[in-house]
Design a protein around this motif. Structure first.
Motif, PDB file in Angstrom:
ATOM      1  N   VAL A  49       0.851  -1.193   0.000  1.00 36.13           N
ATOM      2  CA  VAL A  49       0.000   0.000   0.000  1.00 36.13           C
ATOM      3  C   VAL A  49       0.885   1.241   0.000  1.00 36.13           C
ATOM      4  N   VAL A  50       0.470   2.253  -0.781  1.00 33.80           N
ATOM      5  CA  VAL A  50       1.145   3.550  -0.790  1.00 33.80           C
ATOM      6  C   VAL A  50       0.164   4.590  -0.249  1.00 33.80           C
ATOM      7  N   LEU A  51       0.551   5.281   0.829  1.00 34.04           N
ATOM      8  CA  LEU A  51      -0.226   6.409   1.351  1.00 34.04           C
ATOM      9  C   LEU A  51       0.390   7.655   0.729  1.00 34.04           C
ATOM     10  N   LEU A  52      -0.376   8.362  -0.072  1.00 34.37           N
ATOM     11  CA  LEU A  52       0.190   9.348  -0.985  1.00 34.37           C
ATOM     12  C   LEU A  52      -0.450  10.722  -0.824  1.00 34.37           C
ATOM     13  N   ASP A  53       0.355  11.702  -0.435  1.00 34.35           N
ATOM     14  CA  ASP A  53      -0.103  13.089  -0.392  1.00 34.35           C
ATOM     15  C   ASP A  53      -0.231  13.580  -1.832  1.00 34.35           C
ATOM     16  N   MET A  81      -4.870   8.050  -1.516  1.00 38.40           N
ATOM     17  CA  MET A  81      -4.522   9.463  -1.586  1.00 38.40           C
ATOM     18  C   MET A  81      -4.931  10.123  -0.270  1.00 38.40           C
ATOM     19  N   LEU A  82      -4.015  10.897   0.306  1.00 35.69           N
ATOM     20  CA  LEU A  82      -4.271  11.646   1.538  1.00 35.69           C
ATOM     21  C   LEU A  82      -4.012  13.108   1.227  1.00 35.69           C
ATOM     22  N   GLN A 110      -8.406   6.235  12.789  1.00 32.64           N
ATOM     23  CA  GLN A 110      -9.126   4.956  12.777  1.00 32.64           C
ATOM     24  C   GLN A 110      -9.641   4.641  11.381  1.00 32.64           C
ATOM     25  N   GLU A 111     -10.147   5.676  10.697  1.00 31.43           N
ATOM     26  CA  GLU A 111     -10.650   5.491   9.334  1.00 31.43           C
ATOM     27  C   GLU A 111      -9.515   5.064   8.404  1.00 31.43           C
ATOM     28  N   LEU A 112      -8.356   5.710   8.536  1.00 32.32           N
ATOM     29  CA  LEU A 112      -7.204   5.360   7.703  1.00 32.32           C
ATOM     30  C   LEU A 112      -6.773   3.912   7.949  1.00 32.32           C
ATOM     31  N   VAL A 116      -6.811   0.923   5.097  1.00 33.22           N
ATOM     32  CA  VAL A 116      -5.592   0.175   4.749  1.00 33.22           C
ATOM     33  C   VAL A 116      -5.825  -1.317   4.974  1.00 33.22           C
ATOM     34  N   ARG A 117      -6.417  -1.660   6.105  1.00 38.18           N
ATOM     35  CA  ARG A 117      -6.683  -3.065   6.423  1.00 38.18           C
ATOM     36  C   ARG A 117      -7.613  -3.687   5.370  1.00 38.18           C
ATOM     37  N   GLU A 118      -8.676  -2.966   4.995  1.00 38.68           N
ATOM     38  CA  GLU A 118      -9.608  -3.466   3.981  1.00 38.68           C
ATOM     39  C   GLU A 118      -8.909  -3.697   2.648  1.00 38.68           C
TER      40      GLU A 118
END
Length: 124
Positions: A49-53, A81-82, A110-112, A116-118
């Motif tokens: 997973v990539v968390l991306l600004d 995308m964040l 918590q939402e993030l 990610v888990r999903e």
């Protein structure tokens, strides 16, 4: 091997807090401080997973997402995308470029974690 999460953001406080959060969830974590560094790490480290600004120097999150989706070797990577850019047109653009999820800042940790888990569970 644990699931890998790459965090790409130019804001040091966000990098630190997201790195702590993802490590606490048991993920292997790498961080990149701009889009170019993020894309290079995505190619070499192969995160799940990539968390991306979106708004970053050298390459925007939109550009990085598009490059990941254009590379067959990286196609299975999940992209979240964040961003502070929460207008409908920005969300639509991110999803059209292939983002799997789009969260606007400030977002709930918590939402993030849940998203990610999903995504990782759907990946198998």
């Amino acid at each position: 091997m644990g699931k890998r999460v790459l965090i790409v953001d130019d804001e040091p406080n966000i990098l630190i807090s997201l790195e702590f959060l993802m490590k606490r969830e048991g993920y292997e974590v790498q961080v990149a401080r701009d889009g170019e560094e993020g894309l290079a790490l995505a190619g070499s480290w192969r995160p799940d997973v990539v968390l991306l600004d979106v708004m970053m120097p050298r390459k925007s999150g939109f550009d990085v997402c598009q490059a990941i989706r254009a590379d067959a070797a990286l196609a299975g990577m999940r992209v979240v995308m964040l961003t502070a850019k929460g207008r409908d047109t920005d969300v639509a653009k991110g999803l059209a470029l292939g983002a799997d999820a789009y969260l606007t800042k400030p977002f709930s940790t918590q939402e993030l974690v849940r998203r990610v888990r999903e995504l990782l569970e759907a990946q198998g």
